[in-house]
Enzyme design. Sequence first.
Site, PDB file in Angstrom:
ATOM      1  N   ALA A  44      -0.001  58.448 -40.185  1.00  0.00           N
ATOM      2  CA  ALA A  44      -0.668  57.810 -39.054  1.00  0.00           C
ATOM      3  C   ALA A  44      -2.022  58.458 -38.795  1.00  0.00           C
ATOM      4  O   ALA A  44      -3.042  57.766 -38.672  1.00  0.00           O
ATOM      5  CB  ALA A  44       0.218  57.895 -37.819  1.00  0.00           C
ATOM      6  N   HIS A 266      20.942  60.083 -39.949  1.00  0.00           N
ATOM      7  CA  HIS A 266      21.048  59.444 -41.257  1.00  0.00           C
ATOM      8  C   HIS A 266      22.380  59.815 -41.894  1.00  0.00           C
ATOM      9  O   HIS A 266      22.735  60.987 -41.939  1.00  0.00           O
ATOM     10  CB  HIS A 266      19.880  59.911 -42.121  1.00  0.00           C
ATOM     11  CG  HIS A 266      19.623  59.034 -43.301  1.00  0.00           C
ATOM     12  ND1 HIS A 266      20.509  58.931 -44.337  1.00  0.00           N
ATOM     13  CD2 HIS A 266      18.587  58.207 -43.586  1.00  0.00           C
ATOM     14  CE1 HIS A 266      20.010  58.076 -45.225  1.00  0.00           C
ATOM     15  NE2 HIS A 266      18.856  57.624 -44.790  1.00  0.00           N
ATOM     16  N   ARG A 330      22.604  52.522 -40.720  1.00  0.00           N
ATOM     17  CA  ARG A 330      22.710  53.982 -40.657  1.00  0.00           C
ATOM     18  C   ARG A 330      23.550  54.475 -39.483  1.00  0.00           C
ATOM     19  O   ARG A 330      24.392  55.355 -39.655  1.00  0.00           O
ATOM     20  CB  ARG A 330      21.304  54.573 -40.517  1.00  0.00           C
ATOM     21  CG  ARG A 330      20.485  54.403 -41.757  1.00  0.00           C
ATOM     22  CD  ARG A 330      19.078  54.908 -41.553  1.00  0.00           C
ATOM     23  NE  ARG A 330      18.328  54.743 -42.797  1.00  0.00           N
ATOM     24  CZ  ARG A 330      17.056  55.031 -42.940  1.00  0.00           C
ATOM     25  NH1 ARG A 330      16.364  55.494 -41.916  1.00  0.00           N
ATOM     26  NH2 ARG A 330      16.452  54.871 -44.105  1.00  0.00           N
ATOM     27  N   HIS A 401      17.400  62.589 -38.389  1.00  0.00           N
ATOM     28  CA  HIS A 401      16.438  62.135 -39.378  1.00  0.00           C
ATOM     29  C   HIS A 401      15.126  61.643 -38.763  1.00  0.00           C
ATOM     30  O   HIS A 401      14.051  61.927 -39.264  1.00  0.00           O
ATOM     31  CB  HIS A 401      17.085  61.014 -40.182  1.00  0.00           C
ATOM     32  CG  HIS A 401      16.212  60.414 -41.227  1.00  0.00           C
ATOM     33  ND1 HIS A 401      15.631  61.172 -42.213  1.00  0.00           N
ATOM     34  CD2 HIS A 401      15.813  59.151 -41.439  1.00  0.00           C
ATOM     35  CE1 HIS A 401      14.913  60.377 -42.990  1.00  0.00           C
ATOM     36  NE2 HIS A 401      14.989  59.151 -42.531  1.00  0.00           N
ATOM     37  N   ARG A 435      15.760  52.631 -36.184  1.00  0.00           N
ATOM     38  CA  ARG A 435      14.719  52.213 -37.115  1.00  0.00           C
ATOM     39  C   ARG A 435      15.332  51.782 -38.430  1.00  0.00           C
ATOM     40  O   ARG A 435      16.252  52.433 -38.926  1.00  0.00           O
ATOM     41  CB  ARG A 435      13.740  53.353 -37.379  1.00  0.00           C
ATOM     42  CG  ARG A 435      12.711  53.028 -38.428  1.00  0.00           C
ATOM     43  CD  ARG A 435      11.734  54.150 -38.625  1.00  0.00           C
ATOM     44  NE  ARG A 435      12.313  55.323 -39.279  1.00  0.00           N
ATOM     45  CZ  ARG A 435      12.534  55.421 -40.590  1.00  0.00           C
ATOM     46  NH1 ARG A 435      12.230  54.428 -41.396  1.00  0.00           N
ATOM     47  NH2 ARG A 435      13.036  56.534 -41.084  1.00  0.00           N
TER      48      ARG A 435
HETATM   49  C1  LIG Z   1      13.403  62.815 -45.857  1.00  0.00           C
HETATM   50  C2  LIG Z   1      12.751  61.654 -45.195  1.00  0.00           C
HETATM   51  C3  LIG Z   1      12.619  60.451 -45.860  1.00  0.00           C
HETATM   52  C4  LIG Z   1      12.009  59.376 -45.250  1.00  0.00           C
HETATM   53  N1  LIG Z   1      11.911  58.223 -45.945  1.00  0.00           N
HETATM   54  C5  LIG Z   1      11.287  57.173 -45.377  1.00  0.00           C
HETATM   55  C6  LIG Z   1      11.116  55.994 -46.106  1.00  0.00           C
HETATM   56  O1  LIG Z   1      11.541  55.881 -47.241  1.00  0.00           O
HETATM   57  N2  LIG Z   1      10.467  54.976 -45.532  1.00  0.00           N
HETATM   58  C7  LIG Z   1       9.970  55.079 -44.277  1.00  0.00           C
HETATM   59  O2  LIG Z   1       9.362  54.118 -43.839  1.00  0.00           O
HETATM   60  N3  LIG Z   1      10.096  56.198 -43.568  1.00  0.00           N
HETATM   61  C8  LIG Z   1      10.748  57.250 -44.073  1.00  0.00           C
HETATM   62  N4  LIG Z   1      10.877  58.406 -43.362  1.00  0.00           N
HETATM   63  C9  LIG Z   1      10.239  58.513 -42.042  1.00  0.00           C
HETATM   64  C10 LIG Z   1       8.747  58.753 -42.168  1.00  0.00           C
HETATM   65  O3  LIG Z   1       8.488  59.606 -43.240  1.00  0.00           O
HETATM   66  C11 LIG Z   1       8.105  59.380 -40.944  1.00  0.00           C
HETATM   67  O4  LIG Z   1       8.565  58.782 -39.819  1.00  0.00           O
HETATM   68  C12 LIG Z   1       6.608  59.207 -40.956  1.00  0.00           C
HETATM   69  O5  LIG Z   1       6.104  59.674 -42.143  1.00  0.00           O
HETATM   70  C13 LIG Z   1       5.933  59.881 -39.796  1.00  0.00           C
HETATM   71  O6  LIG Z   1       4.536  59.882 -40.004  1.00  0.00           O
HETATM   72  P1  LIG Z   1       3.541  60.422 -38.920  1.00  0.00           P
HETATM   73  O7  LIG Z   1       2.195  60.280 -39.463  1.00  0.00           O
HETATM   74  O8  LIG Z   1       3.817  59.747 -37.646  1.00  0.00           O
HETATM   75  O9  LIG Z   1       3.919  61.928 -38.674  1.00  0.00           O
HETATM   76  P2  LIG Z   1       4.033  63.193 -39.647  1.00  0.00           P
HETATM   77  O10 LIG Z   1       3.960  62.849 -41.057  1.00  0.00           O
HETATM   78  O11 LIG Z   1       5.187  63.937 -39.147  1.00  0.00           O
HETATM   79  O12 LIG Z   1       2.723  63.988 -39.356  1.00  0.00           O
HETATM   80  C14 LIG Z   1       2.556  64.813 -38.269  1.00  0.00           C
HETATM   81  C15 LIG Z   1       1.245  65.517 -38.399  1.00  0.00           C
HETATM   82  O13 LIG Z   1       0.920  66.127 -37.186  1.00  0.00           O
HETATM   83  C16 LIG Z   1       0.606  67.456 -37.369  1.00  0.00           C
HETATM   84  N5  LIG Z   1       1.001  68.135 -36.154  1.00  0.00           N
HETATM   85  C17 LIG Z   1       2.187  68.139 -35.546  1.00  0.00           C
HETATM   86  N6  LIG Z   1       2.121  68.855 -34.427  1.00  0.00           N
HETATM   87  C18 LIG Z   1       0.867  69.298 -34.319  1.00  0.00           C
HETATM   88  C19 LIG Z   1       0.185  70.096 -33.378  1.00  0.00           C
HETATM   89  N7  LIG Z   1       0.784  70.582 -32.326  1.00  0.00           N
HETATM   90  N8  LIG Z   1      -1.118  70.377 -33.590  1.00  0.00           N
HETATM   91  C20 LIG Z   1      -1.754  69.897 -34.685  1.00  0.00           C
HETATM   92  N9  LIG Z   1      -1.157  69.132 -35.595  1.00  0.00           N
HETATM   93  C21 LIG Z   1       0.135  68.845 -35.411  1.00  0.00           C
HETATM   94  C22 LIG Z   1       1.342  67.869 -38.587  1.00  0.00           C
HETATM   95  O14 LIG Z   1       0.736  68.965 -39.206  1.00  0.00           O
HETATM   96  C23 LIG Z   1       1.226  66.613 -39.429  1.00  0.00           C
HETATM   97  O15 LIG Z   1      -0.007  66.605 -40.080  1.00  0.00           O
HETATM   98  C24 LIG Z   1      11.506  59.493 -43.940  1.00  0.00           C
HETATM   99  C25 LIG Z   1      11.630  60.689 -43.275  1.00  0.00           C
HETATM  100  C26 LIG Z   1      12.266  61.765 -43.882  1.00  0.00           C
HETATM  101  C27 LIG Z   1      12.456  63.009 -43.116  1.00  0.00           C
END
Ligand SMILES: Cc1cc2nc3c(=O)[nH]c(=O)nc-3n(C[C@H](O)[C@H](O)[C@H](O)COP(=O)(O)OP(=O)(O)OC[C@H]3O[C@@H](n4cnc5c(N)ncnc54)[C@H](O)[C@@H]3O)c2cc1C
Lengths: 637, 235, 248
Positions: A44, A266, A330, A401, A435
């Site tokens: 994101a 999960h 799930r 999860h 989800r």
């Molecule tokens: C094992 C696993 C498999 C998955 N498989 C799937 C799948 O196949 N398909 C699917 O759609 N989803 C899947 N998901 C879910 C999905 O991966 C996540 O929900 C999604 O990637 C979240 O993205 P994000 O950008 O919101 O957050 P994140 O990728 O969690 O990014 C958070 C970011 O914020 C930063 N951050 C956090 N706190 C702070 C702070 N206080 N100060 C500064 N930076 C901070 C971190 O460093 C990181 O860069 C899976 C999840 C897991 C755990």
Amino acid sequence: MTLDGHVPGGPIESKWERHKFALKLVNPANRRRHTVIVVGTGLAGASAAATLGELGYNVLAFTILDSPRRSHSIAAQGGINAAKNYKNDGDSVFRLFYDTIKGGDFRSREANVYRLAEVSVDIIDQCVAQGVPFAREYGGLLANRSFGGAQVSRTFYARGQTGQQLLLGAYGALMRQVQRGQVRMLPRREMLDLVVIDGKARGIVVRNLATGALERHAADAVLLATGGYGNVYYLSTNAGNSNVTAAWRCARRGAYFANPCFVQIHPTCIPITGDHQAKLTLMSESLRNDGRVWVPRTPRDPRPAREIPEADRDYFLERRYPSFGNLVPRDVASRATKAVCDEGRGVGATGLAVYLDLADAIQRLGEATIRERYGNLFDMYRQITAEDPYRTPMRIYPAVHYTMGGLWVDYDLMSNLPGLFVLGEANFSDHGANRLGASALMQGLADGYFIAPYTLAGYVAGTPLGPVSTDHDAFREAEAQVQARIDRVLALSGGRTVTQLHRELGRVMWDDVGMTRNEAGLRRALERVRALRDAYWQDVRVPGRKDNLNKQLELALRIADYLEFAELITRDALYRTESCGCHFREESQTPEGEAQRDDERFGHVAAWEFTGVDREPILHREPLAFEAVHPSQRSYK
Amino acid sequence: MRHNGRVGENGFWRRLWSTAVGRKALMALTGLLMIGFLVTHLAGNLLVFEGPATFNGYSHSLLSPPMLYLTYLIEVALLVFFLVHLIAALLVTARNRDARPVRYARRRWAGGTSHKSISSTTMILSGLVVLVFVPLHLWTFKFGPHYVTTTEPHVRDLYRLVIEEFHEPGEVVWYVLAMLVIGFHLWHGFGSAFESLGVPYRLPLRRVGQALAVVLAGGFALIPIAIALFVGGPR
Amino acid sequence: MILNLLVWRQPAPDAPGRLVPYTVHDAAPDMSFLELLDVLNEDLVKRGEDPIAFDYDCREGICGSCAMMIDGVPHGPLPGTTACQLFLRHFPDGATVTVEPWRAKPFPVVKDLVVDRSAFDRIMAAGGFVSADTGSAPEANMIPVPKDAAEAAMDAAACIGCGACVAACKNASAALFVGAKVTHLVLMPQGHPERERRVLAMVEQAEREGFGACSNEGECQAVCPKEISVAHIARMNREYLRALLKRL
Ligand SMILES: Cc1cc2nc3c(=O)[nH]c(=O)nc-3n(C[C@H](O)[C@H](O)[C@H](O)COP(=O)(O)OP(=O)(O)OC[C@H]3O[C@@H](n4cnc5c(N)ncnc54)[C@H](O)[C@@H]3O)c2cc1C
Ligand code: HEM
Ligand code: HEM
Ligand code: SF4
Ligand code: F3S
Ligand code: FES
């Protein structure tokens, strides 16, 4: 109090289109005068920062990790949904929308979900243009696979590394803007407070994790993309640095936290082996396509799995859900697994596991086919457990999860604090109470590439934003508070480690605020969480200094926030006496033991306003109106 | 540290000389060309076993027009290759050392698909042996005593020089050792050169390189040994 | 099981460091190497000592955070494995294991086992992308990509940016890392328009960062947790020379 999601009027199909037109634009020449902070560079955050950079805004991007090429997003294996209908199997934007709403058990906002389905197709185009090596058919066109909760094949994937490849695509786009000078990348920074000036989010205070220095950064808007809070349970499939701190600090500054009790568990993870364990590893859901889940009929059957005859096995998912069998969603699978283990029929040393058996499939399709389909998963399983899944069934157990709850946002992804936008897993918006697989990646990228850039412009163009300096009193104060907190934590010199407390917190949450919940348990959890919080401020020890890299200090600050936040999850779970999606209140079930929703009383978003650590939060309700679909009872019998 | 990929649009040589990839390509190219020389040189030298007439005749023909001009050309080219290879090797090696200022306390060979070998880690040492060898070698032969054959045609009697040389046990040992070291250099060098030039390492290529190294080292080493053992002493 | 560790301790970037011996008595074969360090750290904290700093995030071998020399080999003795996925059952009881940070000039030590790998980010910023502004993309199926090309691109794209290749290479060369990205993008048609610009920029940035040259030793591919092949280095060389020649 009633909250307004600011959903535009008109038919659902054209809401976004019309809203985009209604949103004010920022003149390209003016964009560089606007600074935007993006916290978090997961899918994101990276996609948002890159896109805003391309548009010409001045972007400051932050991540805890050493590089934006890493984040929790990188671990996503399965894939990403999009309503491309390449398989000609009846998919459409409306169907993806419908599946997502239904999968979320009718606890999400219709208009957001529709928009998500709508832009899903653009995401695939964008990622392909970035060179993401999606799986292909022999003809060179994109391949799809099917995923839980859908009857169409709409999941795009890059081997078992979809999250990685999507993230590297976004990372590339981000680094390109870094090179152009549009984005300033600040890695190894942890946001520790939000700065609100005149009621608007105007900056953040971060700690440079390498040097320990506190830094103030001012901007016209703050985009929070800091991921989910699953680690409040200590053990989860989340990455080690996933945390709630950024979101919680915003909540403490007035942003509402919505539906925190919606936590997805999960069903297919590798079970716990011991206290030393730091995380749980997911085994892709796809295994349930060919695997059969079972436990011995009699508790604590001492025989090895292979020696237990068919007659003594209980294929409990197939038994309880004859039509969906091993492929129930799930939440349903997780609860059924817990139920058999609670009966004492769990397997393995801890009794907290069930068998996921591919023997039938191996016999039917041959080992080669299974190796081709799941070879990498089997290898991973073997690496971790030292057992050969080709010979003995895998042992699996549910694990925390994903968190559907998050900071409350309106249709523009803006929280109730003007100027604070929340993207990705950190917001609550699109997945309701559960989800569907392959939808989180979709949502993260939708928010970052295609939604926030528009709505942010609308905000910036439509809001008088005077310049602010980091010398402003609000910055000074925020920094001083962060400093005081750090000093307080470092002064703790008890006999326990913060990790010990975290582990205990996790146990409380898992036992009483986990897969199934009831009033007594939740009340007990409230007490126990408070007791742990007291214990934290008395008994822990945080070594080291504040002026260099100090992982224990980082953890200590995060765990202190979990200890406050855990209470909110529990309260929310206590408040919501219905069962819906992943939130299962034992008091509210159908005669067959399935989740019983109560649309009358709980057909709304519960958004909580922080009022103080030991004070009752204030509840704000956003009613959920369903115009395009009609809430129905989910059934997988 | 901004970079737009267009820096020095026309700086072909500058870029080639200033990046690791460019320098290594030059080393590879010069190395391969020198190997080419060595192959012909070995073939020519083996004529020594055909007797003085053939050997001297061969060498004379190379040094009289029209071949002479080609020989000059090749000599200049070899000198350039040698110097380019030498300077690049020194620069590359110095930089490689510089890239790891602090050494590991414990370091093991990774095994598996690694083709790290003693040969590959000692290229600079084996190279420096060549650097010592070549001038001495030229001093001995090319600029050595100018014997003239006693029989017609009266040309330079390199044959005699070679035979004399290789009846000195010290020289024989030195030559044999030097040849082994050169073979060692090429054991890794040949295959590596192809990779530096962008031809993917395919196993046969490495094997071919190693075989060639053995043939060259063996062939060259054979000359002093055979002469010392089997060819009659200086006349 | 008992494990003896010799861990590099260095409090700050320019402070002197040294190997410090530790013994972990309650190690278990089911623990990962990072969990072993966790256990040791818990102990150190209780004793009021500074715990060992090391990077981690996913702990499932995909993020590339974890990075350490274990017993003289990056990520430890098991091929195709990151430190976080290395389990103690692969060590004999009572073994003594040396643990050091990556050593390379472009990867300065931040603390203990933590190094600064931002040089990799700068290489990527120089050209490791396709310039495709959001919104400008054509329909995804417009350009077919042969399955083999996509698979081969994926092989290269699997790089997790851990830096083990640099750590293993006697020249601290980033060739495998750069080669993997160059190959990934050159095999995808979307990467073609910037083919030359990219390789020139990335190779030259690696040069500026101070990485060494590739001597084609292949230690990198042997330690790479994603088993990325040195064939990509050759391709990078080819692409670079080709780009230079095209500009002649
Ligand atoms: C094992 C696993 C498999 C998955 N498989 C799937 C799948 O196949 N398909 C699917 O759609 N989803 C899947 N998901 C879910 C999905 O991966 C996540 O929900 C999604 O990637 C979240 O993205 P994000 O950008 O919101 O957050 P994140 O990728 O969690 O990014 C958070 C970011 O914020 C930063 N951050 C956090 N706190 C702070 C702070 N206080 N100060 C500064 N930076 C901070 C971190 O460093 C990181 O860069 C899976 C999840 C897991 C755990
Ligand atoms: C002046 C004396 C020489 C020195 C100092 C020298 C040094 C070196 C060094 C250090 C390397 C390895 C570079 C690296 O780290 O990758 C090398 C490679 C090589 N050398 Fe030499 N060398 C010398 C002479 C020769 C000669 C005479 C030949 C051929 C007959 C030769 C053939 C090669 C080849 C083929 C390579 C491989 C190039 C590559 O890896 O791309 N060298 N040399
Ligand atoms: C036993 C082995 C060798 C023998 C008997 C041998 C013999 C000779 C002789 C007789 C000459 C003089 C030719 C002339 O002046 O006309 C010569 C020249 C030369 N040799 Fe060798 N040589 C041997 C090995 C090598 C090796 C291993 C190398 C390189 C590494 C080498 C490099 C050269 C060069 C560069 C010249 C000069 C060529 C010229 O000026 O045209 N030789 N050698
Ligand atoms: S090429 Fe391999 S060793 Fe190098 S950074 Fe990538 S994954 Fe790590
Ligand atoms: S180990 Fe180093 S020498 Fe080249 S092949 Fe790998 S980069
Ligand atoms: S912690 Fe992510 S690869 Fe090891």
